[in-house]
Write an enzyme that holds these catalytic residues in place. Sequence first.
Site, PDB file in Angstrom:
ATOM      1  N   GLY A  18      33.408 -40.093  24.081  1.00  0.00           N
ATOM      2  CA  GLY A  18      33.315 -38.824  23.381  1.00  0.00           C
ATOM      3  C   GLY A  18      32.038 -38.759  22.564  1.00  0.00           C
ATOM      4  O   GLY A  18      31.413 -39.782  22.258  1.00  0.00           O
ATOM      5  N   CYS A  19      31.669 -37.550  22.198  1.00  0.00           N
ATOM      6  CA  CYS A  19      30.413 -37.359  21.465  1.00  0.00           C
ATOM      7  C   CYS A  19      30.509 -37.924  20.053  1.00  0.00           C
ATOM      8  O   CYS A  19      29.658 -38.724  19.637  1.00  0.00           O
ATOM      9  CB  CYS A  19      30.039 -35.881  21.451  1.00  0.00           C
ATOM     10  SG  CYS A  19      31.359 -34.772  20.925  1.00  0.00           S
TER      11      CYS A  19
END
Lengths: 347, 347, 347, 347
Positions: free
Chosen positions: D152-153
């Site tokens: 995920g970012c």
Amino acid sequence: MKSKQYKTSIIGASGYTGSELARILVNHSETEIVSITSESHQGKKFSDLHAQFSGILDLTLISADEVDVAGLDVIFLALPHGVSMEFVKRWQDSGVKIIDLSGDFRLSTPEVYEDWYKKSHTYPRGFEQAVYGLPELHEKRIKSATLVANPGCYPTASILSLAPLFQSGKVDAKGAIIDAKSGITGAGVKASNTTHFSNVNDNFKAYGIGNHRHTVEIQEQLSFLLKKSVYLQFTPHLLPVDRGILATAYISVEGAMNQEKLDKMYQDFYNKKPFVRLRNQAPSIKEVRGSNYADIYPFWDDRTKRAIVVTVIDNLVKGAAGQAVHNMNLMLGLEESTGLNQVPMQP
Amino acid sequence: MKSKQYKTSIIGASGYTGSELARILVNHSETEIVSITSESHQGKKFSDLHAQFSGILDLTLISADEVDVAGLDVIFLALPHGVSMEFVKRWQDSGVKIIDLSGDFRLSTPEVYEDWYKKSHTYPRGFEQAVYGLPELHEKRIKSATLVANPGCYPTASILSLAPLFQSGKVDAKGAIIDAKSGITGAGVKASNTTHFSNVNDNFKAYGIGNHRHTVEIQEQLSFLLKKSVYLQFTPHLLPVDRGILATAYISVEGAMNQEKLDKMYQDFYNKKPFVRLRNQAPSIKEVRGSNYADIYPFWDDRTKRAIVVTVIDNLVKGAAGQAVHNMNLMLGLEESTGLNQVPMQP
Amino acid sequence: MKSKQYKTSIIGASGYTGSELARILVNHSETEIVSITSESHQGKKFSDLHAQFSGILDLTLISADEVDVAGLDVIFLALPHGVSMEFVKRWQDSGVKIIDLSGDFRLSTPEVYEDWYKKSHTYPRGFEQAVYGLPELHEKRIKSATLVANPGCYPTASILSLAPLFQSGKVDAKGAIIDAKSGITGAGVKASNTTHFSNVNDNFKAYGIGNHRHTVEIQEQLSFLLKKSVYLQFTPHLLPVDRGILATAYISVEGAMNQEKLDKMYQDFYNKKPFVRLRNQAPSIKEVRGSNYADIYPFWDDRTKRAIVVTVIDNLVKGAAGQAVHNMNLMLGLEESTGLNQVPMQP
Amino acid sequence: MKSKQYKTSIIGASGYTGSELARILVNHSETEIVSITSESHQGKKFSDLHAQFSGILDLTLISADEVDVAGLDVIFLALPHGVSMEFVKRWQDSGVKIIDLSGDFRLSTPEVYEDWYKKSHTYPRGFEQAVYGLPELHEKRIKSATLVANPGCYPTASILSLAPLFQSGKVDAKGAIIDAKSGITGAGVKASNTTHFSNVNDNFKAYGIGNHRHTVEIQEQLSFLLKKSVYLQFTPHLLPVDRGILATAYISVEGAMNQEKLDKMYQDFYNKKPFVRLRNQAPSIKEVRGSNYADIYPFWDDRTKRAIVVTVIDNLVKGAAGQAVHNMNLMLGLEESTGLNQVPMQP
């Protein structure tokens, strides 16, 4: 990094034009940046001024006096107008190819320059050799030039908008209106009231109404195409965006015209031009952001008998550094789009 | 809060026009909001939809069917065009004064409406009584009106830009070009690709080229002033800002003209108009943000013999809710600037 | 305009604090701005500096030397720290009430000031009379003060976030972390690299990590509430917005706690405080923009046993000019929310 | 264009992840995009959806059912979580290497997934082979993986911020606080109230306080490094920018620590990692915009005995598509930075 075929130097490190040239050139397969200069920051690293280059381009900035022209193929002058002409004078006979990104040699004569730039020109001889570096108009002459005057950002968008129509001869020499809008980087890197975030953000204004010096640059190139003197209305505006110019050009057309004919005229004119994309709907500036494309949308309004042409460019790329690299490619005999494959960054 | 003299209702709570009306009316000394309606959100509080009103305006939203018209002095219709006409039909004979912020009754006839809005009009009778609510042009008729069609945002800026010149008669009926730029709130509160942040931020584009329906609204009002049929070019653009319209209008002028005469013409026309500020330099949209002002800068370009007029308004205030309150003040016989003393918010 | 009961002067016209004071005071029912000063712009009109005031406040700027203190009730010092203290010294014994918006008298002693502001204090006597102007904590003392030190913008949001918990005594004196984010107007009106649009737009950064001088201001006020010395972590960040501060405060809580108890604690503390709005969801900064509200959302995380409190204010209003007017109202014995009825401007 | 060595397909054309993968892959020297899929837009061109690709990538979109997996080396799943798992199930045994950009296989077990994602997992077997694709932690396992779960970012920025300290073992397993701020592209391409320009522009807010699902992803990776269960506080916020994440991480450190030791710890940990740039001042998100860099600034606050680590990434590049290409390079045995030489775009 292995050494590449051609050696370049960027004169003027601190502005957006300098950093944008570096952004493009570090990934150019055939050329190498051997030096970057700054009088006020010499001794610092390039990445000290432009932190995005940390670990990518940490070259120490030198004075322009230390540049060894003999070892260079191309020099980019990323300097303010008025300053640039001094460096052209210094290096023009050295054999190095010069690409001047300032306005100093874009116009036809020193007299026109002095009239619109309100300052005297100290190197009139430069005008004899300078070629106006808009490849879509002057490719052949650029290929053999030793001094290229890289076009202004507004003129690039404006001239490309109207070139096919003016070449066709079917327009009134005094009828064009160009309403242009630019991102704030067009105002330069210098901190001022004009560039203060709170004066730009969520804001918009016109400026230079009736007297912006890019007017005459556009007029001269369109006059060249129309083969008579062009007078036009040019109004720039300041957008709350970093990059990008959108020009909305209006012109009445003489004789029969329709959308199909207009499209055909533009297709013919821009045939095989790698950086012009003819669009069939109005483009937005982010659709070219970071790239060397000019996206052009010619629209025929049959109700008013006017052509309305919308053109978008990235003012720092097609309007400055990218076009300069395009010119370099042509001058060096490289494939013209070398190093200019950046995909527009949206979002 | 003590009860005030006049009772108003806002029909349509969810859009920007509704919330902006509320923002102005809660501080209006003579009127009171007694109800706000929403068909899709009835039962919720107004501040549930617009959190900025928490503790300020927590009125429960009701259905339009529950509105007690008998107890009202003024109804604001903050509805989409096509919907608004149904409510005009329902309430027009009830005695309540209606201010319609949609486009349903702004044009001269149902036929023109159908031609440009591409839908049939279900209440043609409304046109007989509707007065175009631009106080700078129609103050007297507004004062006695029972139905006011509040002008569109672009038309407000565009008409004010050119009204003095068209009234003077010295212009070509087909010569005007209006290049207009609007903040995104002009596109409404609805989430769409058009309003997605990443399609707007750092971006700019033209739209509706050649066929935007505000064109005919502007033409009709300028025709009224010029006393002959006007055809003009109108091109809207979308700015990456919340609020604000800037219109850049171009028109050739017949006969002798200079800056001084142009200024005089505008001063005479807008004499004693409290919300027009004639400026001597190009205004920015933030200089009127949140206020009911229209700042107008008329510029004479002697080189091209054109007048270039730049006008800025807040599209939600002078272009919608503020102008609606101005109309209400006139209709109720109140001092015309009551409740409209907001100072523009810059920064 | 008819004369109003109280006379005020704004010392320092060019900054955002000065223009924001004017924005509020021109619509204040009980007070009048009789003079505004600027040493560098004297002779110009206030509206020459701040074009949004054209036709609203065209007062000619004078030198502070020309201010007739005898005719004034309240003086607002909208000056940089270090400069402000000189004017307090000059006028403190004149009988006029002074509200200082700089940081010169916010801290407890000259020594603390010199330690964090890194400059010597030239008017230590001012500390004897200065009252910290956060009405939610010090209302009674403000009412009788002659010199109010208007709180910093970050401290206003930070202290309001944590005040109830620190007063309760149930927190670790060294445990608080405040991660704060401010709009660019917090950096002032001066053009600099920091405020250049292209360095702010589409950008975000932290600054002053570990040593921002607002840290000690927050610590001192929370120490006052906790009745022991507080040490906390404060990290400011720069948002690409004009106005607004959002503070996210983290603190572990001793003893039994849950959402209901936390809410009750905040409701009790802020009972009858007109400008604190307790919210039941995380507020955004635009929900208070242009207004004097502080919107506070206290959240209990049972998984981590921490309270997380999010507070938003407009840094120029509740964080500066609005709070100053609130203090003025208290000092003059007026109803405390007089002139502070601006509805937050969203969008 | 001549055919390249490796063939790839992008499943899911309409989102930002899909277009960003294309932006990177069109200039990748060793791989070729042979197909892009979209169920809702099949038959259109990729450049119809993403106009910036006009003339660059005009591939016709096909259904995922038409993808010929046999001819592919790598498949990128640019799909929402919950959807992605179905395609992993379909293709996992086909021999093609899969890089899943959704959250479906990032966590350790289906149970944890179901707990935080609030939906059941339909392909638990995938967890057996999935490798968490953060190259700075798991390079060796990625090289031999057939299924990579692209991080995920927020987790990318958060884990990189704290990894050296957690590996050192000198931190409290429950003490970390990560206050993170993301650009709006993190919320996806879908139009909604959350992404409406007027709700984002000039605005800022926190969301998902105490329960954002990236929390557990960060906890698991830091637990792996610390070798005990980590519980931490993670608070995301929404920035009015297109791209970029800035994470401000706070953690108390046990034992003797100072700036020099902290720097050394980070240098050792990130030695020879081409996309981590250790910075000696707080970086801004534009300094990595459009590039695959993570710029990390570790700061020691001796007053509070905390490490404060600021990390910036471009959420769409290092936080998604760039990291996916990095993983692809590793899986294919290519030089790890192939095709990832984009210079950050500032301004």
